[in-house]
Enzyme design. Structure first.
Site, PDB file in Angstrom:
ATOM      1  N   MET A 149      -9.242   8.527   4.772  1.00 18.44           N
ATOM      2  CA  MET A 149      -8.898   9.205   6.391  1.00 18.44           C
ATOM      3  C   MET A 149      -8.132  10.024   5.614  1.00 18.44           C
ATOM      4  O   MET A 149      -7.311  11.004   6.723  1.00 18.44           O
ATOM      5  CB  MET A 149      -8.079   8.207   7.162  1.00 18.44           C
ATOM      6  CG  MET A 149      -8.829   6.548   7.698  1.00 18.44           C
ATOM      7  SD  MET A 149     -10.561   7.207   8.807  1.00 18.44           S
ATOM      8  CE  MET A 149      -9.541   6.638  10.327  1.00 18.44           C
ATOM      9  N   ASP A 195      -1.394  -3.688   7.742  1.00 18.59           N
ATOM     10  CA  ASP A 195      -2.504  -2.992   6.922  1.00 18.59           C
ATOM     11  C   ASP A 195      -1.329  -2.743   5.390  1.00 18.59           C
ATOM     12  O   ASP A 195      -1.775  -2.092   4.562  1.00 18.59           O
ATOM     13  CB  ASP A 195      -2.850  -1.598   7.601  1.00 18.59           C
ATOM     14  CG  ASP A 195      -3.910  -1.829   6.081  1.00 18.59           C
ATOM     15  OD1 ASP A 195      -4.805  -2.288   6.021  1.00 18.59           O
ATOM     16  OD2 ASP A 195      -4.717  -0.188   6.004  1.00 18.59           O
TER      17      ASP A 195
END
Lengths: 253, 655
Positions: free
Chosen positions: B21, B133
């Protein structure tokens, strides 16, 4: 006589319609209905879905001796064509940053006689609908649907899973893919609905069935499905192909 | 991008990394004259305002973290379409690269790296920030081998987008905890799980769970036991493997209670006295393995204590079955088999057991003391008592025994009773500052909370933002028994603006006072129809909805426009008229002066008094000026004595 309606709508929130939908018919031969929901990248989604539909249509209209083809031949043709579309899109995505990460769902339904052959990748759906039942023919290739199938999560957990937008198979996003194939049987009372998740995420099966089997004209029904999805939020693009094998014959009886 | 200046101060020098991303560039901050790393999001926020806000909030909250093993975030910004994070530039590589080049690492080095990572995450957790994450791709290593974690909360914030994503762009799920794979909220315990997987990878150079697709990997995280690192590397001490096993327990309740506890464990894990540590096993508990509490990050009971109390159901089996112990269904199978064999034995050789056995009595639902005495009456010994949460039985009652009721056991054998400490509580997260939306409601309802209709209050905060929650954040509550009431900002109070036309100034003042609008007269102008002192116009349309306190400018009439006064001159001949008795040709004699009076009726004079009087001795010309206002009619008379010599009526519009 086969009648069909195609409606694709941008919805109420998106600025681009990344869905593509079209129906291709060979004179006195089969008809191919295609719905694709593109995704990814700046320009990729729109390109992926429209290219997939375009290539399928072009290849279909070029088929040699369609009337002599058996179901197995069509299945082979569909597989080859879908793989060809996949390679085309994958190559573009690999070579051009603007299209990186793009992909598209693809549901192509070949209708001939009273039969249908469904090719499916992604989370767009094919349904058969009559007054008695609404059957979802295709299985979503989504992350949550696989977890759901494996019994790891419940329907409720799936419905609010943060990764419910992840799909595990899409055309153009991987080097090799394998579509699912399904056969369907049609009769005069049965409609085939092919739609993107813009419809199926918004409108539940009972409502879809009620609209599709209501009295009225095919076009109005298709439009009504899209309108309802928009009324319920319209967060995504919405595409619908609605087909019915012999509405005119019904009225003659 | 290269050579471009972002945000007016960061000159992009070259690309240094790329994620699904985002892209990371080395840039030079020309204001502070230092190199920085800029992470530019490869993401179109155009139609996702909520997502954008969420991303910025997460990024901003991470800027508050300062720790030697956390990458500093300096700035969060947007420059036209670009959204970016400005971070400390670390010259080095990702830990992923390092593992690929150098893995598997020596145990000492792996433990050293883990201590740094765990201390960093502990710091974040103490600040209320969950990373969500953790993966070697998000960890940087400098030239001295020290690691720094980056991307707190951001990747997951972005994955919340509604746009469909394909396999090729979704992030890795190799480090995702089972509860995250299920779609639950990431907690501090989820970070502990991911740290455990990273430790596995450091020690083996490989991932514990691999498969073709994200979902297949997720399924392994949910279903398969973490493989043993000692299987491939027998030199790794059991104490070290235990850290991985404990951190990656499927059920968060069996993991470390906090990263602090994990850190303490890592401090001593290589000490000689822990060389002979037993392998970490999860106590067999049917209730526990079924329910994986997704939201808990602070359960009160100390499960690590408990693990020492509960005897594993399966006694240390013969060596070759060791491998199989990894899977519970098989253990259950083995247990069932043992039970079946036991049953057969009982049936065929009842005399072997005959008089010495008894059935365990049903004590579930009894108070602890009653249960103990009933068991003892039946000849059993209550050796262990385990306190745990129970959804069904109130605190103090026995909710389970091991062995369970109706099992035949030898008289004098031990029974473990499980005493309820009430329903499991959950520490309520702080939702203040978040947006009140379906997502939050669905999420909390998913845990059994009841969500009351929110109380909307007018507030300066943006509409929809949660201002207050009851119960308060941090309170320990039982979700099913808790109704959460959010107080949500309705934005600023709006009011309908009245049609102010023709209001007098007094009425305006009164209206301003009542409506709380700030009404200002910005201009006064003449108007043909609106009377003086009344409102002619307003700059915000009548009936529009405005925030209270909004400024409304009005224009007030000064009345009709006045046309200028016209000065109309008339030249009048005034003849000199000799008197009748004088000699007409007596030229020598001086003429007799005659008095002339001029009367004017105009805006300044009336006819009551002459305006001017003078005498003439000959014919004279005189200019008479009549001053008239718009629409006025005036006149003048020139008189000699009582005789009118000249007169004229004049209208404003004449000429």
């Amino acid at each position: 006589m086969l009648r069909f309606e195609v409606v694709t709508d941008i919805g109420k929130k998106r600025t681009v319609n990344e869905d593509s939908a079209a129906v291709f018919a060979i004179q006195d031969g089969p008809t191919l209905a295609v719905v694709a929901d593109g995704m990814g990248g700046h320009r990729g989604g729109d390109y992926a879905s429209s290219t997939a539909v375009r290539i399928l249509g072009e290849q279909f209209m070029k088929v040699d001796g369609p009337s002599s083809m058996e179901e197995e031949d069509w299945k082979e043709w569909l597989l080859e064509t879908v793989l060809h579309v996949n390679r085309t899109l994958f190559d573009v995505a690999e070579s051009d940053d603007e299209y990186k990460g793009m992909g598209t769902t693809l549901d192509a339904v070949l209708l001939y006689g009273n039969k249908g052959l469904v090719t499916h990748i992604g989370d767009s759906r094919v349904y058969t609908i009559n007054r008695n039942e609404i059957l979802q023919i295709t299985k979503d290739h989504s992350f949550v649907n696989i977890l759901l199938d494996s019994g790891e999560i419940t329907e409720e957990e799936a419905a609010r899973h943060p990764q419910r937008n992840w799909i595990m198979r899409a055309v153009g996003s991987e080097k090799s893919i394998m579509p699912d194939f399904y056969q369907i049987q049609l009769d005069e009372q049965t409609y085939v609905l092919i739609c993107t998740d813009g419809l199926s995420n918004k409108v539940d099966n009972e409502q879809i069935q009620a609209i599709v089997t209501s009295d009225g004209d095919l076009h109005d029904k298709a439009v009504k499905l899209v309108e309802l999805a928009n009324e319920l939020g319209g967060e995504d693009n919405i595409s619908v192909i609605l087909a019915n094998s012999s509405a005119s014959e019904v009225s003659q009886q | 991008m290269i050579g471009k200046r972002i945000g007016g101060r960061y000159e992009v020098l070259r690309g240094i990394g790329e994620g699904g991303m985002s892209k990371v560039y080395l840039a030079h901050d020309i204001i502070l004259d230092r190199d920085v790393a800029i992470k530019v999001l490869n993401y179109d926020f155009a139609n996702e305002q909520d997502l954008k806000k969420r991303f910025q909030r997460e990024a901003l909250s991470a800027t508050s973290l300062t720790h030697p093993h956390i990458v500093n975030i300096f700035d969060v910004g947007e420059d036209e379409e670009l959204h970016y994070l400005v971070m400390e530039y670390i010259e080095g590589q990702t830990l992923k690269k390092y593992i690929q080049m150098n893995g598997p690492l020596r145990v000492q080095e792996a433990v050293r790296i883990m201590r740094q990572l765990v201390s960093a995450i502990a710091n974040a957790h103490h600040n209320g920030i969950v990373h969500r994450d953790i993966k070697p791709q998000n960890i940087l290593m400098d030239s001295e081998g020290n690691v720094k974690i980056t991307d707190f909360g951001i990747a997951m914030a972005l994955s919340a987008t509604a746009h469909t994503k394909t396999n090729s762009v979704i992030g890795t799920v190799h480090y995702l905890s089972p509860e995250q794979a299920r779609g639950g909220m990431a907690t501090k315990k989820s970070d502990i799980y991911s740290l455990g997987i990273v430790f596995y990878e450091l020690l083996t150079g490989e991932l514990p769970f691999s498969a073709e697709t994200a979902v297949a990997i997720a399924l392994k995280h949910l279903q398969e036991e973490t493989p043993s690192v000692r299987l491939a590397f027998p030199g790794i001490p059991q104490s070290v493997e235990n850290v991985i096993l404990k951190a990656t327990a499927k059920d968060a309740a069996y993991r470390y209670q906090s990263v602090d506890e994990m850190y303490d464990d890592l401090l001593t894990v290589l000490s000689p006295e822990r060389q002979l540590e037993e392998k970490f096993t999860i106590p067999f508990d049917d209730d526990r393995t079924r329910v994986i509490p997704v939201i808990t990050d602070t359960s009160k009971a100390d499960h690590s204590e408990k693990t020492k109390i509960i005897e594993p159901v399966v006694p240390e089996p013969v060596p070759q079955s060791k491998k199989k112990r990894k899977k519970w269904p098989i253990i259950v199978g083995v247990t069932a088999l043992l039970v079946a064999i036991a049953a057969l034995l009982i049936i065929f050789w009842p005399s072997l057991f005959g008089p010495k056995t008894a059935l365990i009595p049903e004590v579930v639902g009894l108070e602890e003391a009653e249960a103990v005495s009933l068991l003892e009456e039946n000849g059993f010994v209550v050796e262990d008592k385990v306190e745990d949460y129970s959804e069904e039985y109130p605190a103090g009652q026995v909710f389970k025994t091991n062995p369970e009721a109706d099992k035949k056991r030898e008289i004098g054998s031990a029974v473990t009773i499980y005493v309820s400490i009430g329903k499991e509580t959950t520490e309520l997260t702080n939702y203040v500052g978040r947006d009140y939306d379906d997502e939050i409601v669905n999420f909390l309802e998913g845990f059994g909370f009841k969500i009351a209709e929110p109380e909307w209050v007018y507030n300066d905060a943006p509409k929809g933002q949660i201002l207050k929650q009851t119960p308060e954040p941090g309170e320990d509550v039982v979700p099913e028994d808790t109704e959460i009431v959010f107080t949500v900002s309705a934005g600023k109070e709006m009011k309908t603006l009245a049609d102010l036309s023709d209001y007098t100034e007094d009425e305006l003042k009164e209206y301003a006072k009542n409506s709380k609008f700030n009404i200002r007269i910005v201009k006064r102008e003449e108007h043909d129809t609106v009377k003086e002192g009344h409102v002619i116009s307003q700059d915000q349309p009548a009936n529009s909805e405005l925030e209270i306190g909004s400024l409304v400018n009005v224009v007030v009439s000064k009345g009709k426009e006045k046309k200028p006064i016209k000065y109309i001159p008339t030249i009048v001949d005034i003849p000199y008229k000799p008197s009748n008795n004088g000699e007409e040709d007596d030229e020598a004699s001086d003429p007799e002066p005659q008095t002339i009076s001029i009367y004017i009726q105009d805006s300044k004079h009336s006819m009551a008094e002459p305006v001017v009087e003078f005498t003439i001795t000959e014919d004279t010309q005189r200019e008479i000026i009549v001053a008239l206002e718009d629409g006025q009619r005036g006149q003048f008379q020139v008189r000699r004595g009582s005789e009118i010599i000249a007169e004229k009526t004049i209208n404003y519009d004449d000429e």
